[in-house]
Write a protein that holds these residues in place. Structure first.
Motif, PDB file in Angstrom:
ATOM      1  N   PRO A  63       7.134   0.585  13.209  1.00 39.64           N
ATOM      2  CA  PRO A  63       7.855   0.290  14.447  1.00 39.64           C
ATOM      3  C   PRO A  63       7.806  -1.198  14.807  1.00 39.64           C
ATOM      4  N   VAL A  64       6.822  -1.892  14.277  1.00 38.84           N
ATOM      5  CA  VAL A  64       6.682  -3.341  14.476  1.00 38.84           C
ATOM      6  C   VAL A  64       6.290  -3.951  13.136  1.00 38.84           C
ATOM      7  N   PRO A  65       6.567  -5.222  12.905  1.00 41.53           N
ATOM      8  CA  PRO A  65       6.172  -5.861  11.646  1.00 41.53           C
ATOM      9  C   PRO A  65       4.659  -5.784  11.436  1.00 41.53           C
ATOM     10  N   LEU A  66       4.274  -5.505  10.189  1.00 40.76           N
ATOM     11  CA  LEU A  66       2.864  -5.410   9.821  1.00 40.76           C
ATOM     12  C   LEU A  66       2.542  -6.456   8.757  1.00 40.76           C
ATOM     13  N   PRO A  67       1.283  -6.875   8.663  1.00 33.93           N
ATOM     14  CA  PRO A  67       0.917  -7.867   7.638  1.00 33.93           C
ATOM     15  C   PRO A  67       0.894  -7.284   6.224  1.00 33.93           C
ATOM     16  N   VAL A  68       0.963  -5.967   6.113  1.00 33.91           N
ATOM     17  CA  VAL A  68       0.935  -5.281   4.827  1.00 33.91           C
ATOM     18  C   VAL A  68       2.200  -4.437   4.706  1.00 33.91           C
ATOM     19  N   ASN A  69       2.756  -4.392   3.510  1.00 32.74           N
ATOM     20  CA  ASN A  69       3.924  -3.568   3.243  1.00 32.74           C
ATOM     21  C   ASN A  69       3.456  -2.139   2.953  1.00 32.74           C
ATOM     22  N   LEU A  70       3.487  -1.279   3.969  1.00 35.75           N
ATOM     23  CA  LEU A  70       3.122   0.124   3.788  1.00 35.75           C
ATOM     24  C   LEU A  70       4.366   0.870   3.337  1.00 35.75           C
ATOM     25  N   LEU A  71       4.405   1.258   2.055  1.00 38.10           N
ATOM     26  CA  LEU A  71       5.602   1.889   1.517  1.00 38.10           C
ATOM     27  C   LEU A  71       5.775   3.325   1.991  1.00 38.10           C
ATOM     28  N   GLY A  72       4.691   4.069   2.060  1.00 42.43           N
ATOM     29  CA  GLY A  72       4.771   5.471   2.452  1.00 42.43           C
ATOM     30  C   GLY A  72       3.969   6.328   1.505  1.00 42.43           C
ATOM     31  N   ASP A  73       4.421   7.584   1.353  1.00 41.99           N
ATOM     32  CA  ASP A  73       3.679   8.574   0.567  1.00 41.99           C
ATOM     33  C   ASP A  73       4.558   9.185  -0.507  1.00 41.99           C
ATOM     34  N   LEU A  74       3.971   9.377  -1.686  1.00 42.70           N
ATOM     35  CA  LEU A  74       4.575  10.171  -2.747  1.00 42.70           C
ATOM     36  C   LEU A  74       3.756  11.444  -2.870  1.00 42.70           C
ATOM     37  N   VAL A  75       4.425  12.575  -2.952  1.00 42.96           N
ATOM     38  CA  VAL A  75       3.764  13.846  -3.204  1.00 42.96           C
ATOM     39  C   VAL A  75       4.329  14.371  -4.515  1.00 42.96           C
ATOM     40  N   ILE A  76       3.448  14.565  -5.487  1.00 46.13           N
ATOM     41  CA  ILE A  76       3.886  14.989  -6.818  1.00 46.13           C
ATOM     42  C   ILE A  76       3.212  16.320  -7.144  1.00 46.13           C
ATOM     43  N   CYS A  77       4.026  17.282  -7.531  1.00 44.02           N
ATOM     44  CA  CYS A  77       3.518  18.610  -7.868  1.00 44.02           C
ATOM     45  C   CYS A  77       3.178  18.654  -9.358  1.00 44.02           C
ATOM     46  N   ALA A  78       1.889  18.730  -9.665  1.00 41.99           N
ATOM     47  CA  ALA A  78       1.419  18.648 -11.048  1.00 41.99           C
ATOM     48  C   ALA A  78       2.002  19.746 -11.931  1.00 41.99           C
ATOM     49  N   GLU A  94       0.842  -1.197   0.000  1.00 39.80           N
ATOM     50  CA  GLU A  94       0.000   0.000   0.000  1.00 39.80           C
ATOM     51  C   GLU A  94       0.876   1.245   0.000  1.00 39.80           C
ATOM     52  N   LEU A  95       0.415   2.276  -0.694  1.00 34.87           N
ATOM     53  CA  LEU A  95       1.055   3.572  -0.635  1.00 34.87           C
ATOM     54  C   LEU A  95       0.054   4.649  -1.009  1.00 34.87           C
ATOM     55  N   THR A  96       0.416   5.873  -0.673  1.00 33.04           N
ATOM     56  CA  THR A  96      -0.401   7.028  -1.012  1.00 33.04           C
ATOM     57  C   THR A  96       0.337   7.853  -2.047  1.00 33.04           C
ATOM     58  N   VAL A  97      -0.405   8.310  -3.052  1.00 30.95           N
ATOM     59  CA  VAL A  97       0.109   9.264  -4.028  1.00 30.95           C
ATOM     60  C   VAL A  97      -0.767  10.501  -3.912  1.00 30.95           C
TER      61      VAL A  97
END
Length: 160
Positions: A76-91, A41-44
């Motif tokens: 901080p602890v292992p999660l069942p889902v790989n949370l990659l993080g956030d990308l912020v893109i300036c259009a 999972e990640l946020t764009v």
């Protein structure tokens, strides 16, 4: 293949933004190329120049909006889902760069998403050898998607 969830946040009113499916396909291509097979999972977040400037200033101390910012998530602890993080893109920056570099807009968007996703996965370009490796990954992934070398000088013939 991965089980990918992309939280796409459109925080600006730019024209000609890529489709949700394009963002997902570009991220999926990175994960596939690197053989990442876990649920991911990640946020764009697509922003305007004002928000891009504020974030670049806050997190990097730079007084301008940049094309893409990457905010990796470290659990901080292992999660069942790989949370990659956030990308912020300036259009607006992506659009201006594409025009200045004679690239098709969609090809430059693809490059920014691939580049940012690689950052979320731990790749960087601070040292020369790291930069060469990351750039080669970008070229390979984008070529697999049908895009020209993003570091070549002439992009007038981009097909996308």
């Amino acid at each position: 293949m991965t089980n990918l969830t992309v939280d796409l946040q459109l925080a600006c009113e730019a024209d000609n933004l890529p489709s949700d499916a394009s963002f997902e396909a570009w991220i999926e291509a990175v994960l596939h190329h690197l053989n990442c097979s876990t649920e991911t999972e990640l946020t764009v977040r697509v922003v305007d120049a004002e928000e891009g400037l504020a974030l670049n200033h806050q997190y990097r101390g730079k007084a301008y909006a940049t094309n893409v910012l990457s905010f990796p998530f470290e659990a901080p602890v292992p999660l069942p889902v790989n949370l990659l993080g956030d990308l912020v893109i300036c259009a607006s920056v992506v659009a201006d760069e594409a025009k200045a570099q004679n690239k098709s807009l969609v090809a430059h968007w693809a490059h920014m998403v691939v580049h940012g996703t690689l950052h979320l996965l731990g790749y960087d370009h601070i040292e020369n050898d790291e930069a060469e490796h990351m750039e080669q990954l970008e070229k390979d992934i984008l070529a697999a998607l049908g895009y020209a070398d993003p570091y070549a000088d002439d992009h007038a013939d981009d097909q996308h």
